[in-house]
Design a protein around this motif. Structure first.
Motif, PDB file in Angstrom:
ATOM      1  N   PHE A 155      19.967 110.762  49.107  1.00 41.78           N
ATOM      2  CA  PHE A 155      19.356 111.289  50.334  1.00 41.78           C
ATOM      3  C   PHE A 155      20.368 111.769  51.379  1.00 41.78           C
ATOM      4  O   PHE A 155      19.984 112.361  52.375  1.00 41.78           O
ATOM      5  CB  PHE A 155      18.499 110.194  50.997  1.00 41.78           C
ATOM      6  N   GLU A 179       8.790 103.841  57.002  1.00 39.19           N
ATOM      7  CA  GLU A 179       7.754 104.599  56.267  1.00 39.19           C
ATOM      8  C   GLU A 179       8.121 104.572  54.792  1.00 39.19           C
ATOM      9  O   GLU A 179       9.309 104.691  54.468  1.00 39.19           O
ATOM     10  CB  GLU A 179       7.775 106.068  56.706  1.00 39.19           C
ATOM     11  N   THR A 181       8.780 105.639  50.840  1.00 46.21           N
ATOM     12  CA  THR A 181       9.216 106.835  50.112  1.00 46.21           C
ATOM     13  C   THR A 181       8.669 106.713  48.689  1.00 46.21           C
ATOM     14  O   THR A 181       7.954 105.749  48.384  1.00 46.21           O
ATOM     15  CB  THR A 181      10.763 106.930  50.029  1.00 46.21           C
ATOM     16  N   ASP A 182       9.057 107.628  47.818  1.00 46.76           N
ATOM     17  CA  ASP A 182       8.571 107.549  46.436  1.00 46.76           C
ATOM     18  C   ASP A 182       9.222 106.403  45.676  1.00 46.76           C
ATOM     19  O   ASP A 182       8.770 106.024  44.602  1.00 46.76           O
ATOM     20  CB  ASP A 182       8.871 108.863  45.697  1.00 46.76           C
ATOM     21  N   GLU A 183      10.314 105.872  46.225  1.00 42.67           N
ATOM     22  CA  GLU A 183      10.978 104.776  45.517  1.00 42.67           C
ATOM     23  C   GLU A 183      10.555 103.451  46.156  1.00 42.67           C
ATOM     24  O   GLU A 183      10.628 103.294  47.374  1.00 42.67           O
ATOM     25  CB  GLU A 183      12.496 104.973  45.571  1.00 42.67           C
ATOM     26  N   ARG A 188      12.038 105.157  54.615  1.00 47.04           N
ATOM     27  CA  ARG A 188      12.621 106.007  55.637  1.00 47.04           C
ATOM     28  C   ARG A 188      12.562 105.200  56.931  1.00 47.04           C
ATOM     29  O   ARG A 188      11.528 104.624  57.253  1.00 47.04           O
ATOM     30  CB  ARG A 188      11.784 107.292  55.719  1.00 47.04           C
ATOM     31  N   HIS A 253      17.892 105.825  55.868  1.00 47.92           N
ATOM     32  CA  HIS A 253      16.989 105.153  54.927  1.00 47.92           C
ATOM     33  C   HIS A 253      17.293 103.663  54.901  1.00 47.92           C
ATOM     34  O   HIS A 253      18.371 103.231  55.327  1.00 47.92           O
ATOM     35  CB  HIS A 253      17.131 105.752  53.515  1.00 47.92           C
TER      36      HIS A 253
END
Ligand code: UTP
Length: 300
Positions: A155, A179, A181-183, A188, A253
């Motif tokens: 990232f 928030e 993330t896809d992981e 975030r 992140h």
């Protein structure tokens, strides 16, 4: 994957006053307190080295000479052990100096963690770097730093380590607004606040002592006024970066860490750490653990 500048250097701030551990830390740095038979900071340097970071800058201050001595050669001692043929202790004595290339910079006054990081500016230059607090241990079986470097490589920006703490403890930490993330283990970070009162904390996710930081942090730290406690807070600078886009040094992140972490600058956590590490040692556990059981029976 974008081609981000690789992380090769580690910064270990170890210039704090260690007031929570007085009087032991009056003349001895808290980072030198032994966890069984190695000072806490040696585990931290071992962790940096095992994540591939072989250039380590220590930020030290007054009363921190013993740190430099520990990571230096000790010729007289080595000669004495050599003469005795004590190979085992000889290799233990030599090990700290061989872990990484150590550099030192002094923080004239302990003006906060952010200020300590700013002292690394010249050595680090315009590259991302890892920052590992010298009194914060992560179990060597949990590869947090390696994961954080991976996340930075995916990232860009900066990466902090977050650990869930009970609501009543949030006021001891920097706390993140997050928030997904896809992981699953990566979030975030949209905002950060240093040591909030429990009822104002945005979450239970607390910042612990591992960071991978974009070099724009230096320029931000230079503009960051003293925050909580009159100290220049790293959390405040990261908060600024969290609000920025990738062209300006953002984003931030978080890696959600669910492993084992020990705050050796806190008396109670220090005691827990020593007992746990001793119970894990093959050379000590066979005698130590049965003794501990007996002792607990005796006092209960
Ligand atoms: P702490 O928050 O544990 O502060 O610092 P401290 O002053 O060392 O200890 P207490 O709270 O008084 O007991 C977190 C990390 O930041 C470093 C410390 O050495 C520790 O690794 N630090 C803190 C600095 O290097 N410089 C500072 O001015 C403050």
């Amino acid at each position: 994957m974008a081609d981000f500048d690789p992380v090769t250097k580690a910064v270990v701030p170890a210039a704090g006053l260690g007031t929570r551990f007085l009087p032991a830390t009056k003349a001895t740095p808290k980072e030198m307190l032994p966890i069984v038979d190695k000072p806490a900071i040696q585990y931290v340097v071992e962790e940096a080295a095992s994540a591939g970071l072989l250039d380590v800058l220590m930020v030290t201050g007054k009363n921190k000479r013993s740190i430099e001595d520990h990571f230096d050669r000790a010729f007289e001692l080595e000669e004495a052990l050599e003469a005795k043929g004590d190979e085992h202790r000889l290799s233990q004595v030599r090990e700290p100096a061989s872990l990484a290339t150590l550099h030192y910079v002094r923080q004239g006054e302990p003006k906060g963690l952010g200020h300590a990081v700013l002292c690394a500016k010249h050595h680090v230059g315009d590259h991302p770097f890892a920052c590992l607090l010298g009194d914060d241990l992560i179990d060597h079986r949990d590869h947090l730093l390696r994961r954080m470097i991976e996340v930075r490589n995916t990232f860009g920006g900066s990466v902090i380590a977050l650990m869930e703490v009970p609501k009543e403890s949030v006021s001891l930490y920097g706390v993140a607004t997050i928030e997904p993330t896809d992981e699953e283990d990566v979030v975030r970070v949209t905002d950060l606040v240093e040591k909030p009162p429990a009822d104002e904390a945005p979450s239970n996710w607390a910042i612990i002592g591992r960071y991978v930081i974009d070099p724009t942090v230096f320029e931000v730290l230079e503009q960051t006024p003293p925050g909580r406690g009159g100290e220049i807070q790293l959390t405040d600078a990261l908060r600024t970066l969290a609000a920025r886009g990738p062209e300006e040094g953002g984003p931030v992140h978080g890696v959600l860490f669910r492993g084992r972490r020990y705050d050796t600058g806190d008396k109670l956590d220090y005691l827990r750490t020593v007992v746990k590490f001793a119970a894990d040692r093959q050379d000590l556990a066979p005698e130590f653990v049965p003794w501990l059981r007996e002792f607990l029976d005796e006092i209960s």
